[in-house]
Design an enzyme around this catalytic site. Sequence first.
Site, PDB file in Angstrom:
ATOM      1  N   TYR A  14     -13.340  -6.009 -13.870  1.00 34.02           N
ATOM      2  CA  TYR A  14     -12.383  -4.898 -13.814  1.00 34.02           C
ATOM      3  C   TYR A  14     -12.410  -4.029 -15.066  1.00 34.02           C
ATOM      4  O   TYR A  14     -11.741  -3.003 -15.122  1.00 34.02           O
ATOM      5  CB  TYR A  14     -10.964  -5.426 -13.595  1.00 34.02           C
ATOM      6  N   HIS A  19      -8.026   1.371 -12.613  1.00 33.88           N
ATOM      7  CA  HIS A  19      -6.799   0.577 -12.609  1.00 33.88           C
ATOM      8  C   HIS A  19      -6.534  -0.070 -13.971  1.00 33.88           C
ATOM      9  O   HIS A  19      -5.427  -0.538 -14.224  1.00 33.88           O
ATOM     10  CB  HIS A  19      -6.907  -0.514 -11.531  1.00 33.88           C
ATOM     11  N   ASN A  66      -0.702  -6.623  -9.621  1.00 31.44           N
ATOM     12  CA  ASN A  66       0.424  -6.665  -8.688  1.00 31.44           C
ATOM     13  C   ASN A  66       1.518  -7.652  -9.079  1.00 31.44           C
ATOM     14  O   ASN A  66       2.573  -7.670  -8.465  1.00 31.44           O
ATOM     15  CB  ASN A  66      -0.074  -6.963  -7.270  1.00 31.44           C
ATOM     16  N   ASN A 113       1.800  -0.632  -7.329  1.00 31.28           N
ATOM     17  CA  ASN A 113       2.231  -2.022  -7.124  1.00 31.28           C
ATOM     18  C   ASN A 113       2.602  -2.744  -8.419  1.00 31.28           C
ATOM     19  O   ASN A 113       3.489  -3.592  -8.421  1.00 31.28           O
ATOM     20  CB  ASN A 113       1.170  -2.812  -6.360  1.00 31.28           C
TER      21      ASN A 113
END
Length: 192
Positions: A14, A19, A66, A113
Amino acid sequence: MYIITGLGNPDRQYEGTRHNAGFDVIDRIAEKYNIAVDTKKHRALIGKGIIEGQKVILAKPQTYMNLSGESIKSLMDYYKIEPESELIVIYDDISLGVGQLRIRAKGSAGGHNGIKNIIAHLGREVFPRIKVGVGEKPSKMDLADYVLGHFSKEEKKEMEAGYDKAINAVEMMVQGDIQKAMNEYNRKKKEE
């Protein structure tokens, strides 16, 4: 004392994704102020330091996006921090252009989220935040694929400028001047 937390996902896959813009800002603040964000506590990587004369804790929740609220709530409770005035949350926003900022003292999750989970755990929407624009999702693309995707070479340059602005905004906010930060960075960019 302030808790400045950037949202993102742990794991190498990631790194550098849209994000993880929040993590990227924390990394740059840590570098500028020589704060090692490497202590594992409260389901986060944290580091303590001083920014503009204020004690701060930089935090990168390791709960995945999240569930960010779990880590942040634990930090808030442990350090007895007031979310309205001593918490700053930095995260990606697909409704803003690449590298653009929007600073708010409070607000809804707006479909994010990570923020939704923080609001659920804190039981309130009133906490300062810095939204870092990562660009609008192309219409035919899946949202998850988009936010977990990487920036183009051109976008990376714009994001670096955005990260610098986010650091400046944090510096103003820890001096108690969120209004100044909002006035400076919430303006629409003039079309060239």
